[in-house]
Design an enzyme around this catalytic site. Structure first.
Site, PDB file in Angstrom:
ATOM      1  N   THR A 349     -24.269 -32.721  38.357  1.00  0.00           N
ATOM      2  CA  THR A 349     -23.997 -32.406  38.234  1.00  0.00           C
ATOM      3  C   THR A 349     -24.944 -31.399  38.162  1.00  0.00           C
ATOM      4  OG1 THR A 349     -23.200 -34.302  37.710  1.00  0.00           O
ATOM      5  CG2 THR A 349     -24.848 -33.631  38.519  1.00  0.00           C
ATOM      6  N   VAL A 350     -26.565 -30.435  37.031  1.00  0.00           N
ATOM      7  CA  VAL A 350     -27.406 -29.370  37.588  1.00  0.00           C
ATOM      8  C   VAL A 350     -28.018 -29.952  38.842  1.00  0.00           C
ATOM      9  CG1 VAL A 350     -27.934 -28.020  35.538  1.00  0.00           C
ATOM     10  CG2 VAL A 350     -29.381 -29.983  36.086  1.00  0.00           C
ATOM     11  N   SER A 367     -27.333 -34.497  35.171  1.00  0.00           N
ATOM     12  CA  SER A 367     -26.143 -33.938  34.546  1.00  0.00           C
ATOM     13  C   SER A 367     -25.755 -34.710  33.299  1.00  0.00           C
ATOM     14  CB  SER A 367     -24.973 -33.979  35.542  1.00  0.00           C
ATOM     15  OG  SER A 367     -23.761 -33.633  34.922  1.00  0.00           O
ATOM     16  N   ILE A 412     -22.313 -37.387  40.193  1.00  0.00           N
ATOM     17  CA  ILE A 412     -23.445 -36.556  40.622  1.00  0.00           C
ATOM     18  C   ILE A 412     -24.143 -37.182  41.824  1.00  0.00           C
ATOM     19  CG2 ILE A 412     -23.782 -35.462  38.395  1.00  0.00           C
ATOM     20  CD1 ILE A 412     -26.170 -37.288  37.908  1.00  0.00           C
ATOM     21  N   MET A 430     -23.367 -29.091  42.854  1.00  0.00           N
ATOM     22  CA  MET A 430     -23.026 -29.767  41.604  1.00  0.00           C
ATOM     23  C   MET A 430     -21.638 -29.371  41.141  1.00  0.00           C
ATOM     24  SD  MET A 430     -25.297 -27.754  38.764  1.00  0.00           S
ATOM     25  CE  MET A 430     -24.797 -26.144  38.141  1.00  0.00           C
TER      26      MET A 430
END
Length: 529
Positions: A349, A350, A367, A412, A430
């Site tokens: 997900t 970063v 993430s 992710i 992401m």
């Protein structure tokens, strides 16, 4: 002839960075942390670890020390995958969740063993050049001395307060003065700095078997969790063989299940049977075919993908060429459809990315899942814990049914593109179930429409939502929206500041260097020298 054009047809606030050593991620201070490692003589892995650690400090609304992580590493010779997702605690039996209709989305009963720290250590041990403590120095500095909160992060922070303010440890850690920090305010987190120092000096051992592990278990015991020392001690980050799908002249590589990357591979395998390049870019016909292929990819992914040990259908079965050709026949060029899972043939997900002058390229993602994740923050440590356990299902017999020591279905996913066995692009988008869809859109824009990575990141995006609606950005042409509606799609044009369309970072290899592109929808930055 270049494999992409150098046109920039979409409204954008930035241009790509062209250099021999590059880092791209969603927060400028974190990108600078990675650049510092490259300037010290470190390699792409050193840059990734420094960037990832810094992101836990400067972008806490998306990730933290209690995140999970995955990576794809081109080491100059071959591509390797790293699965650092955590497993469920031993106490997560079916009986623990009896009486519930679905998995919770916050609190301790969503927290699986956090894997990001193990990813940093595994990457460093396999490929790092600089001392591990040096890689975490920028993150420690940001936590100890503080940083100025950006408008984007301040808005996300404030928006998540109602959901998390009552979770154990959250308000004390992230709501100083009873509220989220405002744009431009200075935020320090000395507790997290101390934790990062402990991780740095012990090369991660303290997190899984030392002082920090004891702090997590003690906090779990006192606030309703089920973590044990054995749960943390038994965690491992695993090197895995990536899976791939050929598309035009390229091959897209993804981490194998328990991740959702296979959804992008299935969709591309279906799109192989259509001539997208003959359709105008961003046209209703082109977006329609992509969305229908994505629906088919998700139908199979949600039905079959889980911890590999629990799957009854293999990745190879889902990617069988004859099966994907059969699934492609269910696509109606002239009308949107709802699809169920298919029946694959029997068979055995970063986000951040970096590349260096010696040819190493790393695609990495970590993430907490839903913003601050579970909302649980271990007292006195700054360890905010993910809520990946919410991705389990309570459906009896489903391969992703919650169970002890299982890895949950994961959203992710890092991505990597090769051509004829040579590295082309390290990238990711992401953002929950947008990630596989973003991977598909980036590859189509390069392979079918010859758009450069920055243009691909700038372009208007679409997203198949879980309720079957087709969400589009405000920048999507009006005639495309109307055309999609005419094809039977239930289209929702999302608000201008919607976060539903992900955040892309891309590094494309060029002769003598790289092109690094960063997302215009976030604070992201591409840097290099």
């Amino acid at each position: 002839m270049s494999e992409f054009d150098w046109e920039f047809p979409y409204a954008s606030r930035r241009m790509p960075v062209l250099a021999g050593n590059v880092v791209a991620t969603s927060q400028p201070l974190a990108a600078q942390a990675g650049l510092r490692m490259l300037l010290k003589g470190g390699n792409a892995v050193d840059a990734i670890v420094a960037t990832a650690a810094a992101l836990t400090v400067v972008e806490p609304v998306m990730n933290g020390l209690g995140s999970d992580a995955f990576a794809l590493v081109w080491d100059g010779q071959r591509l390797r995958g790293l699965n650092a997702s955590g497993r469920a605690p031993a106490a997560w039996t079916r009986e623990r969740f009896a009486g519930r209709n679905h998995m919770p989305v916050k609190g301790w009963d969503t927290v699986t063993v956090p894997g990001a720290v193990s990813a940093w250590v595994a990457l460093w041990k396999a490929h790092g050049k600089l001392p591990f403590e040096e890689l975490l120095a920028p993150a420690i500095e940001y936590a100890q001395e503080g940083y100025l909160v950006s408008p984007t992060i301040a808005r996300q922070w404030d928006g998540q307060v109602p959901a998390f303010r009552d979770q154990p440890g959250f308000s004390e850690a992230f709501l100083r003065n009873g509220r989220a920090p405002r744009a431009g305010e200075h935020f320090r987190f000395p507790d997290q700095a101390a934790t990062l120092r402990d991780i740095a000096s012990s090369a991660g051992e303290s997190f899984y078997r030392g002082r920090l592990a004891r702090a997590m278990v003690d906090f779990s015991n006192s606030t309703g969790g089920s973590f044990t020392a054995a749960d943390l001690d038994s965690h491992s980050a695993d090197w895995v063989e990536p899976i791939g799908q050929n598309y035009r002249d390229y091959t897209l590589h993804e981490i194998p299940p328990n991740g959702q990357g296979i959804a992008a591979l299935i969709a591309l395998g279906i799109l192989q049977h259509f001539d997208l390049a003959s359709l105008p870019v961003d046209s209703p016909a082109s977006v329609h075919l992509q969305a229908e292929a994505m629906k088919l990819g998700f139908a199979d992914t949600y039905a079959y993908v889980a911890d590999p040990a629990a799957m009854q259908v293999t990745a190879a079965q889902l990617l069988d060429p004859a099966y994907l050709a059969q699934r492609a026949q269910s696509v109606d060029r002239w009308h949107a459809k709802d699809f169920g899972p298919g029946v694959p043939p029997p068979s055995g997900t970063v986000y951040l990315t970096a590349a260096d002058k010696n040819g190493m390229m790393v695609s990495y993602i970590q993430s907490n899942y839903m913003g601050f994740g579970s909302g649980v923050v271990v007292k006195g440590t700054g360890i905010s814990l993910q809520n990946r356990g919410s991705c389990f299902t309570l459906d009896a017999g489903h391969p992703n049914e919650v169970g002890p020591h299982k890895r949950p279905f994961h959203t992710i996913i890092p991505a990597f593109l090769t051509r004829k066995g040579e590295p082309v692009m390290s990238f990711g988008v992401m953002g929950g179930d947008m990630q596989a869809q973003g991977h598909l859109q980036m590859v189509v824009r390069l392979a079918d429409y010859r758009q450069n990575p920055q243009a691909a990141a700038d372009a208007p995006r679409w997203k198949v939502a879980k309720d079957g609606t087709l969400q589009v950005e405000q920048a999507m042409p009006v005639e495309t929206v109307r055309g999609l509606e005419a094809l039977g799609h239930r289209v929702t044009v999302m608000p201008r500041d919607s976060l539903d369309f992900g955040s892309a970072q891309l590094i494309h290899r060029l002769p003598g260097g790289y092109l690094a592109a960063s997302e215009p929808r976030r604070d992201g930055q591409a840097v290099g020298f």
